[in-house]
Design an enzyme around this catalytic site. Structure first.
Site, PDB file in Angstrom:
ATOM      1  N   LYS A   1      31.884  40.854 -12.953  1.00  0.00           N
ATOM      2  CA  LYS A   1      32.644  39.854 -12.215  1.00  0.00           C
ATOM      3  C   LYS A   1      33.086  40.439 -10.880  1.00  0.00           C
ATOM      4  O   LYS A   1      33.806  41.436 -10.823  1.00  0.00           O
ATOM      5  CB  LYS A   1      33.869  39.378 -13.002  1.00  0.00           C
TER       6      LYS A   1
ATOM      7  N   GLU B   1      25.257  28.631 -15.936  1.00  0.00           N
ATOM      8  CA  GLU B   1      26.704  28.411 -15.986  1.00  0.00           C
ATOM      9  C   GLU B   1      27.128  27.602 -14.784  1.00  0.00           C
ATOM     10  O   GLU B   1      26.333  27.331 -13.877  1.00  0.00           O
ATOM     11  CB  GLU B   1      27.435  29.763 -15.985  1.00  0.00           C
TER      12      GLU B   1
END
Length: 218
Positions: free
Chosen positions: A92, A125
């Site tokens: 991330k 996603e």
């Protein structure tokens, strides 16, 4: 834990003890005086020096209740999710350029979230969310439901809320499958929903203008 894992994935040491960081975050939140807040912790490096933490705290604005009651519209992004050979989605980072471009490409079309496809066309996603579908099948004259979500190999970030949903579903005895998904499976699903830290669980009413199930949250 995920932040520390991302640091290791970049070959950088986590610059602090987790308990000390948690204590600092709690103290900062108390000092802010906010009872409902968004807290974002990040790590930054200057050259080869020791990393430093940055903590951002801002008031939390809840999403309107109607999105949970009525569901939301989602669009497929024009650009594809970057290849795993170029960048690991499991780390991330603050690189949201792909999400910005996806929103620019949607133009005037109304959508709560933009859904990325991977390089091979499978569902990955959203720009800031993970996706699940509920798939129902008749087995031994008894309808059974399974929860499906793209696996990490599809080029996704393993979201915190995603992991929580999987854990809770398993504890309820639901079958959970992590594997590549197609847009067709979303269109033919009984239900579909997004997960993220800020919005929790949001039902998807439609994808690219086509209703999912009967178009109502289950």
């Amino acid at each position: 834990e995920r932040l520390a894992e991302s640091c290791r994935g970049l070959g950088r040491p986590f610059p602090g003890a987790p308990q000390e960081i948690l204590a600092w975050m709690h103290a900062s939140l108390k000092e802010s005086g906010l009872t409902e807040a968004v807290v974002r912790l990040s790590v930054h490096w200057l050259g080869e020096g020791v990393g430093r933490f940055l903590l951002l705290i801002k008031p939390f604005q809840a999403y309107p209740k109607k999105i949970y009651n009525q569901g939301v519209a989602v669009l497929t992004a024009v650009p594809r999710r970057f290849t795993l050979r170029a960048q690991s989605a499991a780390i991330k980072s603050s690189q949201f350029l792909s999400g910005v471009i996806a929103y620019l490409d949607k133009g005037e079309r109304i959508a709560f979230e933009i859904l990325f496809l991977g390089q091979q066309g499978s569902v990955a996603e959203g720009t800031i969310s993970n996706i699940f579908i509920v798939q129902k099948s008749a087995a031994a004259s008894r309808e059974r439901a399974a929860l499906l979500t793209p696996d990490v190999g599809s080029g996704i970030l393993a979201g915190i809320t995603r992991d929580t949903v999987i854990r809770l579903a398993c504890s309820e005895g639901l079958e959970v499958l992590e594997r590549p998904l197609t847009r067709h499976e979303i269109f033919s699903a009984a239900e579909c929903f997004l997960t993220s830290t800020l919005c929790d669980i949001v039902p998807i009413r439609s994808l690219d203008g086509r209703l999912v199930g009967d178009g109502r949250p289950g």
